[in-house]
Design a protein around this motif. Structure first.
Motif, PDB file in Angstrom:
ATOM      1  N   UNK A 133       0.820  -1.207   0.000  1.00  0.00           N
ATOM      2  CA  UNK A 133       0.000   0.000   0.000  1.00  0.00           C
ATOM      3  C   UNK A 133       0.857   1.261   0.000  1.00  0.00           C
ATOM      4  N   UNK A 134       2.038   1.177   0.569  1.00  0.00           N
ATOM      5  CA  UNK A 134       2.957   2.315   0.553  1.00  0.00           C
ATOM      6  C   UNK A 134       3.643   2.447  -0.800  1.00  0.00           C
ATOM      7  N   UNK A 135       3.978   1.295  -1.414  1.00  0.00           N
ATOM      8  CA  UNK A 135       4.673   1.312  -2.708  1.00  0.00           C
ATOM      9  C   UNK A 135       4.380   0.015  -3.451  1.00  0.00           C
ATOM     10  N   UNK A 136       3.386   0.056  -4.310  1.00  0.00           N
ATOM     11  CA  UNK A 136       2.974  -1.141  -5.047  1.00  0.00           C
ATOM     12  C   UNK A 136       3.975  -1.529  -6.128  1.00  0.00           C
ATOM     13  N   UNK A 137       4.976  -0.703  -6.353  1.00  0.00           N
ATOM     14  CA  UNK A 137       5.979  -1.002  -7.381  1.00  0.00           C
ATOM     15  C   UNK A 137       7.176  -1.760  -6.825  1.00  0.00           C
ATOM     16  N   UNK A 138       7.136  -2.133  -5.565  1.00  0.00           N
ATOM     17  CA  UNK A 138       8.248  -2.894  -4.980  1.00  0.00           C
ATOM     18  C   UNK A 138       8.451  -4.201  -5.740  1.00  0.00           C
TER      19      UNK A 138
END
Length: 156
Positions: free
Chosen positions: A21-26
């Motif tokens: 939710x903080x960074x879906x591109x991880x």
């Protein structure tokens, strides 16, 4: 409230959800490092969360003002009758409508929209007003633009 059953998640599932939710591109490798699992275990858990419908998609957060839609408003619509198809068509046809919630209370729907300016807002509101009575509030500022879903407390 949609009648679907609740999915039981363990602390690792919640950790994965918080990170995505903080960074879906991880990458799976970075996500695995952050939650202290192997990449293959993280990949399997993410796939399971997707299959269960917990993760429903991945999205880019776009600032409406930066793309020319700097005026946001909340519209509360009191919709007469039970034939809601005209509203559903209008929602589908108006990209300015960012969210629409069917709610309890005096109003039937709460709608969030973003427009270029006051004239554009008036145009969209006039279309909505053909469907029922409404109240419009202009958004001055947004204190919580998007909050991540967190693990519910157990009350212990």
């Amino acid at each position: 409230m949609n009648g679907e059953s609740t999915v039981v998640l363990d602390p690792l599932d919640w950790a994965i959800l918080e990170e995505l939710q903080q960074d879906a591109r991880l990458s799976y490798a970075e996500l695995a490092r952050r939650v202290a699992l192997s990449p293959s275990a993280v990949t399997e858990r993410v796939r399971r969360l997707e299959e269960l419908g917990v993760i429903t998609g991945y999205h880019a957060a776009v600032d409406p003002a930066r793309v020319g839609l700097g005026l946001q408003a909340i519209v509360r619509l009191k919709y007469p009758g039970t034939a809601h198809q005209p509203l559903r068509r209008l929602i589908a046809d108006r990209p300015e409508i960012l969210q629409c919630h069917r709610v309890t209370g005096d109003e039937c729907y709460v709608i969030r929209l973003a427009t270029r300016d006051v004239a554009h807002l008036e145009q969209v509101v006039d279309e909505l007003a053909r469907l029922g009575s409404l109240t419009t509030n202009v958004v001055y500022s947004t204190l919580v633009p998007r909050r991540a879903i967190s693990r519910p407390s157990t009350g212990e």
